[in-house]
Write a protein that holds these residues in place. Structure first.
Motif, PDB file in Angstrom:
ATOM      1  N   SER A 159       0.312   6.201  23.866  1.00 22.06           N
ATOM      2  CA  SER A 159       1.551   6.512  24.777  1.00 22.06           C
ATOM      3  C   SER A 159       3.018   5.867  24.354  1.00 22.06           C
ATOM      4  CB  SER A 159       1.236   5.592  26.057  1.00 22.06           C
ATOM      5  OG  SER A 159      -0.041   6.417  26.893  1.00 22.06           O
ATOM      6  N   PHE A 160       2.736   4.843  23.464  1.00 19.88           N
ATOM      7  CA  PHE A 160       3.558   4.319  22.849  1.00 19.88           C
ATOM      8  C   PHE A 160       4.528   5.228  21.887  1.00 19.88           C
ATOM      9  CE2 PHE A 160       6.116   0.578  21.164  1.00 19.88           C
ATOM     10  CZ  PHE A 160       6.222   0.887  19.684  1.00 19.88           C
ATOM     11  N   ILE A 161       3.661   5.886  20.945  1.00 21.58           N
ATOM     12  CA  ILE A 161       3.866   6.667  19.932  1.00 21.58           C
ATOM     13  C   ILE A 161       4.698   7.900  20.327  1.00 21.58           C
ATOM     14  CG2 ILE A 161       2.397   5.548  18.373  1.00 21.58           C
ATOM     15  CD1 ILE A 161       0.802   8.261  18.253  1.00 21.58           C
ATOM     16  N   LYS A 162       4.645   8.254  21.633  1.00 20.27           N
ATOM     17  CA  LYS A 162       5.406   9.482  22.099  1.00 20.27           C
ATOM     18  C   LYS A 162       6.862   9.508  21.679  1.00 20.27           C
ATOM     19  CE  LYS A 162       4.222   9.441  26.347  1.00 20.27           C
ATOM     20  NZ  LYS A 162       4.139   9.551  27.782  1.00 20.27           N
ATOM     21  N   SER A 163       7.336   8.244  21.461  1.00 14.38           N
ATOM     22  CA  SER A 163       8.721   8.071  21.411  1.00 14.38           C
ATOM     23  C   SER A 163       9.009   8.045  19.867  1.00 14.38           C
ATOM     24  CB  SER A 163       9.170   6.456  21.838  1.00 14.38           C
ATOM     25  OG  SER A 163       8.452   5.668  21.267  1.00 14.38           O
ATOM     26  N   PHE A 164       8.182   7.822  18.971  1.00 11.48           N
ATOM     27  CA  PHE A 164       8.238   7.806  17.577  1.00 11.48           C
ATOM     28  C   PHE A 164       9.177   9.184  17.180  1.00 11.48           C
ATOM     29  CE2 PHE A 164       4.632   5.328  16.098  1.00 11.48           C
ATOM     30  CZ  PHE A 164       5.146   4.192  16.791  1.00 11.48           C
ATOM     31  N   LYS A 165      10.086   9.172  16.257  1.00 14.27           N
ATOM     32  CA  LYS A 165      10.821  10.049  15.789  1.00 14.27           C
ATOM     33  C   LYS A 165      10.290  10.825  14.531  1.00 14.27           C
ATOM     34  CE  LYS A 165      14.038   9.512  18.896  1.00 14.27           C
ATOM     35  NZ  LYS A 165      13.481   9.416  20.237  1.00 14.27           N
ATOM     36  N   ASN A 166       9.553   9.946  13.716  1.00 12.74           N
ATOM     37  CA  ASN A 166       8.953  10.302  12.435  1.00 12.74           C
ATOM     38  C   ASN A 166       7.740  11.243  12.779  1.00 12.74           C
ATOM     39  OD1 ASN A 166      11.041   8.907  11.061  1.00 12.74           O
ATOM     40  ND2 ASN A 166       9.472   6.862  10.945  1.00 12.74           N
ATOM     41  N   LYS A 167       7.245  11.874  11.678  1.00 11.70           N
ATOM     42  CA  LYS A 167       6.016  12.727  11.739  1.00 11.70           C
ATOM     43  C   LYS A 167       5.112  12.161  10.673  1.00 11.70           C
ATOM     44  CE  LYS A 167       7.329  16.281  14.054  1.00 11.70           C
ATOM     45  NZ  LYS A 167       6.505  16.844  15.355  1.00 11.70           N
ATOM     46  N   TYR A 168       3.671  12.015  10.930  1.00 10.64           N
ATOM     47  CA  TYR A 168       2.807  11.356   9.992  1.00 10.64           C
ATOM     48  C   TYR A 168       1.995  12.267   9.204  1.00 10.64           C
ATOM     49  CZ  TYR A 168       4.816   7.390  12.275  1.00 10.64           C
ATOM     50  OH  TYR A 168       5.750   6.346  12.522  1.00 10.64           O
ATOM     51  N   ASN A 169       1.455  12.138   8.360  1.00 11.19           N
ATOM     52  CA  ASN A 169       0.255  13.156   7.473  1.00 11.19           C
ATOM     53  C   ASN A 169      -1.067  12.726   7.968  1.00 11.19           C
ATOM     54  OD1 ASN A 169       2.314  14.116   5.508  1.00 11.19           O
ATOM     55  ND2 ASN A 169       2.426  12.274   4.485  1.00 11.19           N
TER      56      ASN A 169
ATOM     57  N   ILE B 187       1.014  -1.248  -0.027  1.00 10.78           N
ATOM     58  CA  ILE B 187       0.078   0.312  -0.060  1.00 10.78           C
ATOM     59  C   ILE B 187       0.894   1.187  -0.061  1.00 10.78           C
ATOM     60  CG2 ILE B 187      -1.677   1.378   1.418  1.00 10.78           C
ATOM     61  CD1 ILE B 187      -2.835  -1.423   2.195  1.00 10.78           C
ATOM     62  N   GLY B 188       2.042   1.041  -0.348  1.00 14.44           N
ATOM     63  CA  GLY B 188       2.950   2.434  -0.419  1.00 14.44           C
ATOM     64  C   GLY B 188       3.573   2.728   0.871  1.00 14.44           C
ATOM     65  N   ASN B 189       3.182   4.018   1.194  1.00 19.33           N
ATOM     66  CA  ASN B 189       3.795   4.636   2.393  1.00 19.33           C
ATOM     67  C   ASN B 189       2.965   4.446   3.580  1.00 19.33           C
ATOM     68  OD1 ASN B 189       6.381   5.196   1.150  1.00 19.33           O
ATOM     69  ND2 ASN B 189       5.691   7.531   0.369  1.00 19.33           N
ATOM     70  N   ILE B 190       2.006   3.686   3.563  1.00 19.01           N
ATOM     71  CA  ILE B 190       0.839   3.683   4.811  1.00 19.01           C
ATOM     72  C   ILE B 190       1.559   2.479   5.882  1.00 19.01           C
ATOM     73  CG2 ILE B 190      -1.440   3.071   5.579  1.00 19.01           C
ATOM     74  CD1 ILE B 190      -2.308   3.791   2.583  1.00 19.01           C
ATOM     75  N   THR B 191       1.439   3.097   7.003  1.00 20.29           N
ATOM     76  CA  THR B 191       2.008   2.457   8.062  1.00 20.29           C
ATOM     77  C   THR B 191       0.653   2.277   9.084  1.00 20.29           C
ATOM     78  OG1 THR B 191       4.125   2.926   7.934  1.00 20.29           O
ATOM     79  CG2 THR B 191       3.613   1.894   9.945  1.00 20.29           C
ATOM     80  N   PHE B 192       0.343   1.015   9.182  1.00 20.65           N
ATOM     81  CA  PHE B 192      -0.860   0.631  10.388  1.00 20.65           C
ATOM     82  C   PHE B 192      -0.269   0.291  11.423  1.00 20.65           C
ATOM     83  CE2 PHE B 192      -3.103  -0.039   6.122  1.00 20.65           C
ATOM     84  CZ  PHE B 192      -3.892   0.669   6.270  1.00 20.65           C
ATOM     85  N   LEU B 193      -0.662   1.064  12.570  1.00 16.67           N
ATOM     86  CA  LEU B 193      -0.063   0.839  13.876  1.00 16.67           C
ATOM     87  C   LEU B 193      -1.147   0.478  14.885  1.00 16.67           C
ATOM     88  CD1 LEU B 193       2.866   3.501  14.125  1.00 16.67           C
ATOM     89  CD2 LEU B 193       3.119   0.805  13.810  1.00 16.67           C
TER      90      LEU B 193
END
Length: 108
Positions: free
Chosen positions: A12-22, A1-7
């Motif tokens: 609380s877990f995603i606070k540590s993410f370094k990436n930004k999302y559209n 599906i290209g650049n789609i990431t399903f999480l």
């Protein structure tokens, strides 16, 4: 599906993410304080021109044990503080006479 990431994670877990999302779609626990934390954490990782979609927004104060109007109240507060802008999309009318919406939020 290209650049789609399903999480399927608590935000609380995603606070540590370094990436930004559209686009971030929130569909989790809709009561205080969880929903407020989910919105705050999502605002930290959404791109400047990205969107956060929040499921099951209820404007009415209801006695239902599974939903509340907490997310509506919090979104209105953030709007009054000029932190976000948003629109609602009608989702459905529920038994018990309350209406569910999806909020489409954009960070200012």
């Amino acid at each position: 599906i290209g650049n789609i990431t399903f999480l399927k994670k608590n935000t609380s877990f995603i606070k540590s993410f370094k990436n930004k999302y559209n686009l971030i779609f929130l569909d989790y626990y809709h009561k205080f304080p969880n929903v407020n934390k989910d919105i705050i954490n999502s605002l930290k990782i959404v791109n400047k021109n990205g969107f956060i979609m929040i499921d099951d927004i209820i404007k009415e104060n209801t006695k239902n044990s599974f939903v509340s109007n907490t997310s509506y109240i919090f979104l209105e507060y953030l709007k009054s503080q000029k932190k976000i802008k948003f629109n609602y999309i009608f989702k459905r009318l529920e038994k018990g006479n309350f209406t569910k919406f999806i909020a489409i939020v954009k960070k200012k």
